[in-house]
Each structure stands twice: as C-alpha cells, then as structure tokens.
Design a protein around this motif. Sequence first.
Motif, PDB file in Angstrom:
ATOM      1  N   GLY A 179       0.823  -1.250  -0.041  1.00 35.84           N
ATOM      2  CA  GLY A 179      -0.046   0.083  -0.101  1.00 35.84           C
ATOM      3  C   GLY A 179       0.937   1.178   0.191  1.00 35.84           C
ATOM      4  O   GLY A 179       1.935   1.307   0.567  1.00 35.84           O
ATOM      5  N   THR A 180       0.310   2.366  -0.558  1.00 34.23           N
ATOM      6  CA  THR A 180       1.093   3.596  -0.493  1.00 34.23           C
ATOM      7  C   THR A 180       1.277   4.324   0.876  1.00 34.23           C
ATOM      8  O   THR A 180       1.979   4.963   1.059  1.00 34.23           O
ATOM      9  CB  THR A 180       0.063   4.629  -1.530  1.00 34.23           C
ATOM     10  OG1 THR A 180      -1.134   4.705  -0.798  1.00 34.23           O
ATOM     11  CG2 THR A 180       0.328   4.510  -2.864  1.00 34.23           C
ATOM     12  N   GLU A 181       0.581   3.816   1.876  1.00 31.26           N
ATOM     13  CA  GLU A 181       0.791   4.003   3.385  1.00 31.26           C
ATOM     14  C   GLU A 181       1.451   2.980   3.984  1.00 31.26           C
ATOM     15  O   GLU A 181       1.582   3.005   5.374  1.00 31.26           O
ATOM     16  CB  GLU A 181      -0.762   4.543   3.857  1.00 31.26           C
ATOM     17  CG  GLU A 181      -1.311   5.672   3.298  1.00 31.26           C
ATOM     18  CD  GLU A 181      -0.558   7.003   3.163  1.00 31.26           C
ATOM     19  OE1 GLU A 181       0.132   7.232   4.082  1.00 31.26           O
ATOM     20  OE2 GLU A 181      -0.706   7.530   1.948  1.00 31.26           O
ATOM     21  N   ASP A 182       2.008   1.958   3.405  1.00 29.80           N
ATOM     22  CA  ASP A 182       2.472   0.818   4.213  1.00 29.80           C
ATOM     23  C   ASP A 182       3.858   1.168   4.505  1.00 29.80           C
ATOM     24  O   ASP A 182       4.818   1.855   4.021  1.00 29.80           O
ATOM     25  CB  ASP A 182       2.558  -0.507   3.080  1.00 29.80           C
ATOM     26  CG  ASP A 182       2.940  -1.590   3.940  1.00 29.80           C
ATOM     27  OD1 ASP A 182       3.703  -1.675   4.740  1.00 29.80           O
ATOM     28  OD2 ASP A 182       2.235  -2.539   3.454  1.00 29.80           O
ATOM     29  N   PHE A 183       4.055   0.897   5.889  1.00 29.39           N
ATOM     30  CA  PHE A 183       5.693   1.220   6.190  1.00 29.39           C
ATOM     31  C   PHE A 183       6.642   0.358   5.800  1.00 29.39           C
ATOM     32  O   PHE A 183       7.972   0.779   5.803  1.00 29.39           O
ATOM     33  CB  PHE A 183       5.589   1.111   7.912  1.00 29.39           C
ATOM     34  CG  PHE A 183       5.143  -0.189   8.359  1.00 29.39           C
ATOM     35  CD1 PHE A 183       5.793  -1.308   8.388  1.00 29.39           C
ATOM     36  CD2 PHE A 183       3.946  -0.080   9.091  1.00 29.39           C
ATOM     37  CE1 PHE A 183       5.246  -2.560   8.796  1.00 29.39           C
ATOM     38  CE2 PHE A 183       3.346  -1.347   9.774  1.00 29.39           C
ATOM     39  CZ  PHE A 183       4.013  -2.643   9.486  1.00 29.39           C
ATOM     40  N   LEU A 350       7.708   9.778   8.693  1.00 31.09           N
ATOM     41  CA  LEU A 350       7.951   9.588  10.017  1.00 31.09           C
ATOM     42  C   LEU A 350       7.306   8.749  10.683  1.00 31.09           C
ATOM     43  O   LEU A 350       8.127   7.874  11.657  1.00 31.09           O
ATOM     44  CB  LEU A 350       7.702  11.073  10.732  1.00 31.09           C
ATOM     45  CG  LEU A 350       8.239  12.378  10.627  1.00 31.09           C
ATOM     46  CD1 LEU A 350       7.391  13.735  11.010  1.00 31.09           C
ATOM     47  CD2 LEU A 350       9.379  12.287  11.569  1.00 31.09           C
ATOM     48  N   THR A 351       6.277   8.157  10.396  1.00 29.89           N
ATOM     49  CA  THR A 351       5.767   6.949  11.139  1.00 29.89           C
ATOM     50  C   THR A 351       6.493   5.723  10.827  1.00 29.89           C
ATOM     51  O   THR A 351       6.735   4.806  11.552  1.00 29.89           O
ATOM     52  CB  THR A 351       4.277   6.658  10.587  1.00 29.89           C
ATOM     53  OG1 THR A 351       4.235   6.433   9.229  1.00 29.89           O
ATOM     54  CG2 THR A 351       3.385   7.953  10.879  1.00 29.89           C
ATOM     55  N   VAL A 352       6.957   5.786   9.502  1.00 30.49           N
ATOM     56  CA  VAL A 352       8.017   4.624   9.167  1.00 30.49           C
ATOM     57  C   VAL A 352       9.115   4.708   9.930  1.00 30.49           C
ATOM     58  O   VAL A 352       9.733   3.792  10.398  1.00 30.49           O
ATOM     59  CB  VAL A 352       8.330   4.610   7.699  1.00 30.49           C
ATOM     60  CG1 VAL A 352       9.260   3.838   7.162  1.00 30.49           C
ATOM     61  CG2 VAL A 352       7.159   4.494   6.757  1.00 30.49           C
ATOM     62  N   SER A 353       9.790   5.828   9.916  1.00 27.33           N
ATOM     63  CA  SER A 353      10.871   5.955  10.719  1.00 27.33           C
ATOM     64  C   SER A 353      10.774   5.477  12.378  1.00 27.33           C
ATOM     65  O   SER A 353      11.800   4.938  12.803  1.00 27.33           O
ATOM     66  CB  SER A 353      11.399   7.402  10.857  1.00 27.33           C
ATOM     67  OG  SER A 353      10.530   8.136  11.688  1.00 27.33           O
ATOM     68  N   ALA A 354       9.436   5.462  12.848  1.00 29.55           N
ATOM     69  CA  ALA A 354       9.209   4.895  14.070  1.00 29.55           C
ATOM     70  C   ALA A 354       9.685   3.369  14.481  1.00 29.55           C
ATOM     71  O   ALA A 354      10.277   3.117  15.317  1.00 29.55           O
ATOM     72  CB  ALA A 354       7.829   5.101  14.552  1.00 29.55           C
ATOM     73  N   GLN A 355       9.522   2.737  13.364  1.00 30.48           N
ATOM     74  CA  GLN A 355       9.878   1.478  13.328  1.00 30.48           C
ATOM     75  C   GLN A 355      11.400   1.031  13.407  1.00 30.48           C
ATOM     76  O   GLN A 355      11.844   0.244  14.337  1.00 30.48           O
ATOM     77  CB  GLN A 355       9.661   0.327  11.740  1.00 30.48           C
ATOM     78  CG  GLN A 355       8.144   0.786  11.363  1.00 30.48           C
ATOM     79  CD  GLN A 355       7.167  -0.017  12.340  1.00 30.48           C
ATOM     80  OE1 GLN A 355       7.532  -1.124  12.813  1.00 30.48           O
ATOM     81  NE2 GLN A 355       6.049   0.500  12.580  1.00 30.48           N
TER      82      GLN A 355
END
Length: 453
Positions: A179-183, A350-355
């Motif tokens: 998905g385009t919003e998938d981390f 940014l939400t991806v970077s959280a991982q």
Amino acid sequence: MRISPNAVAVACTFLALGAWAQVPAPELPRGQVVARVVCAGDVSHAYALYLPSTYTPERKWPVIVCFDPGGAGERPVHLLEKAAEAYGYILMGSWESRNGPLQPIVDAQNALWKEAKARYAVDETRCYAAGFSGGARASIRMALDHPKAFAGVLCCGAFVPGDRSLPRSLPFAVYATVGTEDFNLFELCQGDRDMARGGTTHWVEVFPGPHRWAPPELLREGVEFFQVCAMRKGQVAGDPAWQEGLVKARLASADSLKSSGALLSALWKYRQTGAFFAGIPGAERGTEAATALAQDPRVKAMLETEAKLEAALDRLRHCENLEDYQKEFAALEKMGQAEGYDGARARYALTVSAQDLTASGVMSLQRGNYKSAAALLELASKADPHDPLPPYDAACAYSRLNQRKEALALLGKAVDLGFKDAKLMKNDPDLANIRKDPGFEALLARLEQPAGK
C-alpha cells in the motif's frame, strides 16, 4: 522492557477436536472453506483448507500455502477462495505461523509441507507460498527452502526475510503488493529494483492503502500472474485470448486509478502491465501510458519526493550514534511541516521511521545503553504518537536510569495510548526502580480494573 510482537510465540493446542478431527482427504468437502484441519503427522499444527469443487486425487493440483502474521489461517484462504476455484488451486492457511519467533514459523512450514505432499494430490512443480507482513517473509523463506518445488511467492506488505539475505536472482516468480501508506513501501520498491537487476520474474503492485493483505481482486491478479508464468514454462496450456483479456483488465484498472488521482499507483500498474505482458496485443499501451505519465509534472514531483524520503529513511536507518539519529530525525520532521503532497508523505515517512527508531532503542536498552535508548524511544514516540510501545520502552530506559519522574510520565502515556499488559508491568525487571512508587501503583490499578468500571 516489553517483548516485541515479532518475538512472541503463541502456543495453540487443539484439544477438543470435534469438527476439527482428522478426515480422510476424499471426505473433505470441496468448493468451500474448511476452517480447521489437523495435520496428520503433527496434531499440534492445523490449517484452514480450500479444495476446488472439481478436486479429485486422480490428477495433480497446484497448492498455495498461506501465512498470516496473526496466525489467522482462515483469513488468506477466504481472500483467495474465488481465485482458487476459478483456476484450480488448493489453499492451506496455517493457524500456527505468526510474525515470530523463527522456530515456530519453520515448524509450521514443515508441518504443512509434509501434510500437503502426503494428503493431497499436489503438483510438486507448482507449489506457491502467500503471506502478509511477517507471513510474507515466511513465504519467501519457505520457497527458498524448497526451490525445486516452489514456482512462486505472493507477498503482501513485506519482502525480505529477517534471518537471511536473498540471492541476486530468485529461483521462483514473485508477485508482491504494498500500500502507498504501508511502512514497508520502500522495502518493496527496493525489492522491485533488486529483482529487475537479478532477472527475477516479478510484479510489484502498489495500491492506495495501508499495511494490509491485498484486496481479493489483486490477489486474484497474483494467481493469474502465476498462471501466465506456468504457461510460459509449458506447465499449463497457452491461451493467448485469455492473456489479452488480462491485459485489457489491467489497463482498465490503471485507467481507473489515474482517473481517481492515484497517479503513482496508476504508473506502477501501466509499467508492470507493459513489461510483463510484452508481446501480447494491447500491452504496448501500458508502456506508452507509463512513459507519458512519468513525464507529467505532477508525477515527476511526486517521484522526486518519494526518492528524497526513501533516501532520508535510509540515512536514518544507518545512523551510528545518537547525534546522527537526532539530526536525521529533525530533517525529516522539518519536511513534514510542508503543505500538500510533500508534507503528507513526509509525515507518513515519520511513522515509518518510528519502526527503525524503536528497533534501535530497544537494542540499546538490551545492551544497557539506557541514555541512548531513552532518547531514541522518545523520538520513536514522537514519530508515531499513537503507538503505546515506544513510550513503554522509553519508561523502561528511564527507570533503569532511576529517573522516576520521566519513567512514570512515559508509562502513563503508554497506558493512555492503550497499553494493557498488567502482568508485564508487574514483572518487568526494567521497571523495578519505580514499581513501589504510588504513581506506578495507580497506573497498574487502572490496568487491573475490570472493564466497564
């Protein structure tokens, strides 16, 4: 410190067999999903099953072995049910394989692999694995373990197995969705480039949406992709008219994506259709449309933004010290303050970077580098303010530092965000320094309070 979801093994034992009991293959119903079948060779493992309505043991059938990250064996079988019926595939969905740890995944794979060969009339040259998230990684791993039998893998939302590197050229075809919003979007984009360089037959479908199993219509396209691959190998009779129909359907889907404003998803679909179906009448329109769309100023700007964010996340992922992490995070955070597409995508990044920040913070915590752990985990909480786990782990780090005020504040934040594991809080050695504090006792009381009170 809490145990990562990727390190939790949930043991399932089917004691009251009832309707789950072992049934001889000829007696299993056709054309409907059987929720649970127990493995004949290992009763600690079970799976959801779909046999096509025309199934007979007198001929060989392709099989898709499915892995859900939450151990929901029935979910992927239902998602693939109509495609399996249309093209004659057996489906098996593991109830035991989850995101981790590794050994239970391997055990589930081995149990289902033995079951498939012993119990069903399986074509051992046309076996496939399918999975979502950690299940996708498990699927790649299973195919690598049985390269002569597995003809393809259908991965949703992840690609690279965590315990091994991939060969330059994979010995099986890959149909991947993200998905385009998938981390894990950028992981799949990199995977697409790597597979192209290595000459792996593949298709990467980018659809508008978050981290999830692909919708049934895209999973069906994955099965059709495998059918075409089988035709090219001479395993299935060729059908040019049918393939031409696939081209038309995919181009129509790309046209629809373009009309809805999902320009990057449309670009991927046009490009993949033109490349994979090259030589089939109509496929050239996919290549032409992709070329034209890539020259659209809006798409050019989007592609530049995506490349910039992928590079920023890669830099952050390879930071070697806290100062570098803070510098890269600040730069990404500044990008997130922009308006429009750029700002929205930077906030997604940014939400991806959280991982990655969480993983680095937990590693620092495990190594006893508590100051660095606390800082990294607070950055992770800032990057994804809805996840309760980074503040919980940050509380553990501050507790180890004996900074009780900070530890209790972050623990309270974790509880406010939905952290519910009272047993872990009671026994976590990382929280020993604050366990007798009245603030800790109050938070624990909140978790232990019966629902509705």
